[in-house]
Design a protein around this motif. Structure first.
Motif, PDB file in Angstrom:
ATOM      1  N   ASN A   1      52.525  43.152  53.718  1.00  0.00           N
ATOM      2  CA  ASN A   1      52.546  42.818  52.283  1.00  0.00           C
ATOM      3  C   ASN A   1      51.946  43.935  51.438  1.00  0.00           C
ATOM      4  O   ASN A   1      52.431  44.229  50.335  1.00  0.00           O
ATOM      5  N   GLN A   2      50.897  44.554  51.945  1.00  0.00           N
ATOM      6  CA  GLN A   2      50.289  45.655  51.204  1.00  0.00           C
ATOM      7  C   GLN A   2      51.226  46.859  51.138  1.00  0.00           C
ATOM      8  O   GLN A   2      51.306  47.540  50.114  1.00  0.00           O
ATOM      9  N   LEU A   3      51.941  47.123  52.228  1.00  0.00           N
ATOM     10  CA  LEU A   3      52.934  48.196  52.211  1.00  0.00           C
ATOM     11  C   LEU A   3      54.043  47.887  51.208  1.00  0.00           C
ATOM     12  O   LEU A   3      54.492  48.766  50.464  1.00  0.00           O
TER      13      LEU A   3
ATOM     14  N   PRO B   1      37.389  45.245  55.754  1.00  0.00           N
ATOM     15  CA  PRO B   1      38.617  44.855  55.052  1.00  0.00           C
ATOM     16  C   PRO B   1      39.021  45.944  54.061  1.00  0.00           C
ATOM     17  O   PRO B   1      38.194  46.731  53.627  1.00  0.00           O
ATOM     18  N   TYR B   2      40.287  45.980  53.698  1.00  0.00           N
ATOM     19  CA  TYR B   2      40.786  47.013  52.806  1.00  0.00           C
ATOM     20  C   TYR B   2      41.824  46.386  51.884  1.00  0.00           C
ATOM     21  O   TYR B   2      42.345  45.302  52.138  1.00  0.00           O
ATOM     22  N   ASN B   3      42.158  47.094  50.805  1.00  0.00           N
ATOM     23  CA  ASN B   3      43.206  46.625  49.905  1.00  0.00           C
ATOM     24  C   ASN B   3      44.321  47.662  49.862  1.00  0.00           C
ATOM     25  O   ASN B   3      44.238  48.713  50.516  1.00  0.00           O
TER      26      ASN B   3
ATOM     27  N   ILE C   1      40.347  50.361  41.510  1.00  0.00           N
ATOM     28  CA  ILE C   1      40.237  48.904  41.508  1.00  0.00           C
ATOM     29  C   ILE C   1      38.756  48.512  41.494  1.00  0.00           C
ATOM     30  O   ILE C   1      37.942  49.116  42.200  1.00  0.00           O
ATOM     31  N   PRO C   2      38.376  47.512  40.705  1.00  0.00           N
ATOM     32  CA  PRO C   2      36.964  47.088  40.665  1.00  0.00           C
ATOM     33  C   PRO C   2      36.481  46.618  42.037  1.00  0.00           C
ATOM     34  O   PRO C   2      37.243  46.060  42.826  1.00  0.00           O
ATOM     35  N   ASP C   3      35.203  46.860  42.302  1.00  0.00           N
ATOM     36  CA  ASP C   3      34.592  46.379  43.540  1.00  0.00           C
ATOM     37  C   ASP C   3      34.143  44.932  43.417  1.00  0.00           C
ATOM     38  O   ASP C   3      34.016  44.224  44.419  1.00  0.00           O
ATOM     39  N   LEU C   4      33.885  44.489  42.192  1.00  0.00           N
ATOM     40  CA  LEU C   4      33.413  43.122  41.968  1.00  0.00           C
ATOM     41  C   LEU C   4      33.822  42.683  40.564  1.00  0.00           C
ATOM     42  O   LEU C   4      33.820  43.482  39.626  1.00  0.00           O
TER      43      LEU C   4
ATOM     44  N   PRO D   1      48.853  41.812  47.058  1.00  0.00           N
ATOM     45  CA  PRO D   1      47.975  42.291  48.132  1.00  0.00           C
ATOM     46  C   PRO D   1      46.909  43.267  47.669  1.00  0.00           C
ATOM     47  O   PRO D   1      45.795  43.263  48.186  1.00  0.00           O
ATOM     48  N   GLU D   2      47.238  44.117  46.685  1.00  0.00           N
ATOM     49  CA  GLU D   2      46.271  45.138  46.281  1.00  0.00           C
ATOM     50  C   GLU D   2      45.084  44.563  45.514  1.00  0.00           C
ATOM     51  O   GLU D   2      44.049  45.217  45.370  1.00  0.00           O
ATOM     52  N   THR D   3      45.210  43.316  44.996  1.00  0.00           N
ATOM     53  CA  THR D   3      44.106  42.704  44.239  1.00  0.00           C
ATOM     54  C   THR D   3      43.552  41.454  44.901  1.00  0.00           C
ATOM     55  O   THR D   3      42.545  40.904  44.440  1.00  0.00           O
ATOM     56  N   ALA D   4      44.180  40.985  45.967  1.00  0.00           N
ATOM     57  CA  ALA D   4      43.806  39.702  46.567  1.00  0.00           C
ATOM     58  C   ALA D   4      42.379  39.683  47.108  1.00  0.00           C
ATOM     59  O   ALA D   4      41.752  38.628  47.190  1.00  0.00           O
ATOM     60  N   GLN D   5      41.867  40.878  47.496  1.00  0.00           N
ATOM     61  CA  GLN D   5      40.551  40.904  48.127  1.00  0.00           C
ATOM     62  C   GLN D   5      39.425  41.290  47.179  1.00  0.00           C
ATOM     63  O   GLN D   5      38.298  41.509  47.603  1.00  0.00           O
ATOM     64  N   ILE D   6      39.710  41.363  45.878  1.00  0.00           N
ATOM     65  CA  ILE D   6      38.635  41.649  44.924  1.00  0.00           C
ATOM     66  C   ILE D   6      37.713  40.439  44.848  1.00  0.00           C
ATOM     67  O   ILE D   6      38.155  39.331  44.496  1.00  0.00           O
TER      68      ILE D   6
END
Length: 530
Positions: A23-25, A110-112, A204-207, A230-235
């Motif tokens: 999904n991230q790709l 984890p990564y984004n 991308i913000p860390d928090l 995917p690029e923002t899901a883990q913020i």
């Protein structure tokens, strides 16, 4: 090629993690993606499909990511394939192992998608790492590594973490900004749409510190929108709200918020919560930066070593050429010609040593490929012994070659590499002559067995403290200027030729023997030039 034009192979034993990476790709515009659930399946795909980049997890059943990487780097068809290892490993020794194996890049979990894109761009723009990091050496002499590759500095100092503060009330927004700006990069937004735009832009913000109740798009909807990409899901999100309603708090936590803080709470408590969470984020960022620095340093070291080796060989080759021209001059006095030939021979020996250092590196990293041919091992031993007699003449040593082959018959041949054998036995015989007391005998015995056995024995014993680590790197005793790599390299050279080596020392007999075995060449009359 651009990222979206490439074909990717994603290897991970967890279906969820494969889906996340895929999904991230896709969020990066990449659609040509194949997947595998372990290294063995991935290897099969690599051998039957055109793959441009491998993204591989480390710990997997059947075949690990490290084993897959080693297999890829040992295959001439895939040796330069970009290979990105995705890992949660934090042990430095294990990371050094995968760097030595020739990994192109490391991505810490984890990564984004932003982290992924950065690593992919670096992997694709950097130099290929064939054969465990061995880089090509065919560039012009004198080319510096600084001009060859545009590498980032290996300074792992982190920039302050980036916090996005979202609130439609200006006073609260300003208060939160003032509270954190001394420690972190603080970006602000007054509504949900602006917050989404900032979250989807680099960096991308860390928090995310966000109010719940805002006009247009509330905080809950912002979180839902973040999780769709995917690029923002883990913020990570901390809700800072004036609502003390338990139902509201639970709803926020169910959506994936990491915490829920009331605006009426003590500001010190909020600072402490943010600081503790940022510590976790910074640990991961520092780990990624450390791994990047380790990889960069390894590549730089390899580049410098290879460039230096190439330049030394070029200079020595020039010296050899000039000396040969002088020695071939008919007007040159025979005595001078003799000395020039000695200079030529010495320079050639240094070139051979430089070449050998490259071969030893390949052996250490598991990338040496032996091209075994029949070699006259007896001739090699006789030449080294003849040279040793003159070198150690002042010690009064008796140095001899002993064979069990009947007079008038040809000596047996070994199956290996002549240059490697010469270097190995030159080291071992030299060591024996140096260790032997003056006026004693050094015997080099060639035994016609299968495999061939060559024993080098001398009077004197190896010191007890050195016996268990005799073949270890840098082990030496009692030799002024000794490097301690002679026996270590001999062990590498023996094993690289499918042979063996051992040391036996006897206090009772006051003797030491080094025994080397090498495959014996068997003459086949049906094979031409056998």
């Amino acid at each position: 090629m651009k990222l979206h034009e490439l074909t990717y192979l994603v290897v991970d034993d967890l279906e969820l993690m494969r889906a996340v990476t895929v999904n991230q790709l896709r969020a990066l515009g990449c659609e040509k993606i194949k997947t595998a659930r372990n290294g063995a399946m991935g290897l099969d795909i690599l051998r039957n499909s055109k793959i441009d980049v491998v993204l591989c997890d480390w710990n997997m059943p059947v075949m690990s990511g490290l084993d897959l990487l080693k297999t890829v780097r040992s295959d001439p068809k895939m040796v330069k394939l970009p290979f990105l290892m995705i890992t949660a490993e934090a042990e430095r020794q294990r990371i050094e192992e995968v760097i030595q194996a020739g990994v192109s890049g490391l991505l810490v979990k984890p990564y984004n998608a932003g982290n992924l894109r950065t690593r992919l761009e670096k992997v694709l723009s950097g130099p290929a790492r064939p054969s465990n990091g061995l880089t090509p050496t065919n560039r012009p002499a004198g080319t510096s590594s600084a001009h060859t590759y545009n590498r980032r500095a290996t300074d792992t100092t982190l920039a302050p973490s980036r916090i996005l503060v979202v609130d439609d009330y200006p006073v609260t927004l300003r208060l939160l900004e003032q509270m954190f700006k001394d420690e972190y990069q603080v970006v602000t937004a007054t509504d949900g749409l602006s917050a989404l735009a900032l979250c989807r832009a680099e960096p991308i913000p860390d928090l995310l510190l966000m109010d719940v109740m805002m006009p247009g798009m509330d905080g809950f909807e912002v979180v839902r929108q973040l999780h769709t990409r995917p690029e923002t899901a883990q913020i990570p999100v901390i809700f800072v709200t004036g609502s003390a309603d338990e139902e509201t708090r639970l709803k926020g936590m169910e959506l994936g918020a990491v915490d829920f803080v009331l605006k009426s709470s003590d500001p010190k408590a909020l600072r402490a919560k943010v600081r503790n969470f940022i510590k976790y984020i910074d640990m991961r960022r520092k780990l990624q930066a450390d791994f990047d620095a380790m990889l960069d340093a390894s590549m730089l070291r390899e580049d410098v070593e290879n460039t230096t080796r190439h330049d030394i060989k070029g200079s020595l080759a020039g010296i050899v050429g000039m000396v040969q021209n002088l020695a071939d001059d008919d007007t040159m006095h025979p005595r001078h010609v003799e000395k020039l030939r000695l200079v030529e021979k010495t320079a050639q020996q240094v070139i051979d040593m430089v070449n050998l250092s490259g071969e030893l590196y390949k052996m250490e990293t598991g990338n040496f490929k032996l091209k075994a041919v029949p070699i006259d091992i007896g001739d090699i031993l006789h030449r080294i012994v003849d040279l040793s007699r003159s070198t150690f003449f002042d010690k009064g040593l008796t140095i001899e070659v002993d064979t069990d082959t009947p007079v008038g018959t040809e000596l047996p041949q070994a199956l290996g590499d002549a240059n490697l054998c010469y270097s190995m036995f030159q080291n071992l015989i030299k060591n024996a002559c140096e260790a032997a007391p003056p006026g004693t005998r050094v015997v080099v015995a060639l035994r016609d067995e299968a495999p061939l056995r060559i024993e080098i024995s001398n009077h004197g014993v190896v010191p007890p403290e050195l016996r268990d680590r005799f073949f270890d790197k840098f082990s030496t005793s009692g030799k002024t200027g000794g490097s301690g790599i002679g026996t270590y390299s001999a062990q590498l050279l023996a094993k690289a030729q499918n042979g063996s080596i051992r040391m036996d020392t006897s206090d009772a007999d006051n003797r030491t023997a080094i025994t080397v075995t090498l495959p014996r060449h068997t003459f086949d009359p049906t094979t031409p030039n056998a």
